[in-house]
Enzyme design. Structure first.
Site, PDB file in Angstrom:
ATOM      1  N   ASN A 154      41.742   6.948  38.234  1.00 29.88           N
ATOM      2  CA  ASN A 154      41.576   8.267  37.628  1.00 29.88           C
ATOM      3  C   ASN A 154      42.906   8.882  37.208  1.00 29.88           C
ATOM      4  O   ASN A 154      42.971   9.620  36.222  1.00 29.88           O
ATOM      5  CB  ASN A 154      40.865   9.212  38.607  1.00 29.88           C
ATOM      6  CG  ASN A 154      39.394   8.882  38.752  1.00 29.88           C
ATOM      7  OD1 ASN A 154      38.636   8.967  37.804  1.00 29.88           O
ATOM      8  ND2 ASN A 154      38.985   8.483  39.947  1.00 29.88           N
ATOM      9  N   GLY A 210      33.101   1.640  43.959  1.00 33.33           N
ATOM     10  CA  GLY A 210      34.167   1.549  42.970  1.00 33.33           C
ATOM     11  C   GLY A 210      34.785   0.165  42.998  1.00 33.33           C
ATOM     12  O   GLY A 210      35.017  -0.399  44.074  1.00 33.33           O
ATOM     13  N   SER A 211      35.036  -0.412  41.828  1.00 30.48           N
ATOM     14  CA  SER A 211      35.564  -1.782  41.803  1.00 30.48           C
ATOM     15  C   SER A 211      36.969  -1.862  42.377  1.00 30.48           C
ATOM     16  O   SER A 211      37.407  -2.923  42.824  1.00 30.48           O
ATOM     17  CB  SER A 211      35.522  -2.366  40.381  1.00 30.48           C
ATOM     18  OG  SER A 211      36.215  -1.555  39.472  1.00 30.48           O
ATOM     19  N   ASP A 212      37.702  -0.738  42.402  1.00 36.00           N
ATOM     20  CA  ASP A 212      39.018  -0.734  43.058  1.00 36.00           C
ATOM     21  C   ASP A 212      38.867  -0.943  44.562  1.00 36.00           C
ATOM     22  O   ASP A 212      39.663  -1.647  45.189  1.00 36.00           O
ATOM     23  CB  ASP A 212      39.770   0.559  42.763  1.00 36.00           C
ATOM     24  CG  ASP A 212      38.983   1.814  43.146  1.00 36.00           C
ATOM     25  OD1 ASP A 212      37.736   1.764  43.233  1.00 36.00           O
ATOM     26  OD2 ASP A 212      39.625   2.865  43.341  1.00 36.00           O
TER      27      ASP A 212
END
Length: 249
Positions: A9, A103-105
């Site tokens: 973000n 979240g892919s993170d």
């Protein structure tokens, strides 16, 4: 060559990786500023040096920016740009929750540490404060709490008598003015939140854990927590590189 990227973000990190999975160059771009011109300026060196990019792997929590970056990479380097979640990650670790809602993170962070004989809690100071629980090679879910920065900014923007404040550690819990009171509340409040959540995870899981912290506020909090922690600000990139290696990128 391989391109690895983490679209967050706040910032986007893009790394050029060699065929033996070593970082050759790392680029950091504020996510809000990503457009075709910014990508051209930051990645034009690849064309100038006539480097061949064969594949690209990204994790992203900002879908629109990923689509923009994917379009740029596939057009300019004629290679596929894959989002982490599109891979069959069960080859690396078992995911005990709905993959679409993670979240892919956070998945990349978990992949970085997943191993047969160790358990990890990964604490990420991002837009949200997240805790991910990895037991052996199983992703067991986690906890999402309000982010430190966004919570502080919300308070100072909505409370007329509270000025903008940069967060620091305070020696005293009781503040003698507005600034020190807010700093104490946020610093020691989050220390208590973090320590409590870590202890509750350990109690619920009935297992020992190594704790890794990452993200912008890692250094500020690391020495004040009861739990022994290790800082790793590149854990997401490490998870992507490990994935690329295991999938023979």
């Amino acid at each position: 060559m391989i391109l690895i990227g983490d679209i967050g973000n706040t910032d986007t990190k893009i790394c050029l990786i060699s065929s033996n999975y070593k970082i050759i160059k790392k680029i950091v771009i504020p996510t809000k500023k990503i457009n075709k011109l910014a990508l051209l300026k930051s990645m034009n060196f690849i064309k100038k040096k006539k480097l061949h990019v064969k594949k690209s792997l990204f994790c992203s929590v900002v879908p629109k920016k990923f689509l923009l970056i994917r379009s740029y990479i596939e057009k300019n380097f004629t290679c596929k740009c894959i989002e982490l979640k599109k891979l069959n990650l069960s080859k690396i670790m078992k995911i005990n929750v709905n993959k679409k809602q993670i979240g892919s993170d956070r998945l990349a962070n978990s992949i970085a540490v997943a191993s047969k004989n160790k358990n990890y809690i990964i604490l990420d100071f991002g837009t949200a404060t997240t805790f991910d629980v990895v037991i052996g090679k199983i992703y067991n879910g986690g906890v999402i709490a309000p982010g430190v920065g966004i919570s502080l900014n919300t308070l100072t923007s909505r409370a007329t008598l509270i000025p903008p404040i940069n967060l620091k550690k305070t020696k005293k819990v009781i503040g003698n003015n507005t600034t020190s009171a807010v700093r104490a509340g946020f610093f020691w409040g989050y220390v208590g939140l973090i320590d409590n959540i870590i202890q509750l995870i350990k109690k619920e899981s009935k297992k020992p854990f190594n704790v890794i912290i990452t993200g912008g506020f890692s250094k500020l909090f690391c020495k004040s927590l009861k739990s022994k922690v290790v800082i790793d600000k590149d854990i997401t990139i490490k998870g992507l590189i490990r994935t690329a290696r295991l999938f023979n990128f």
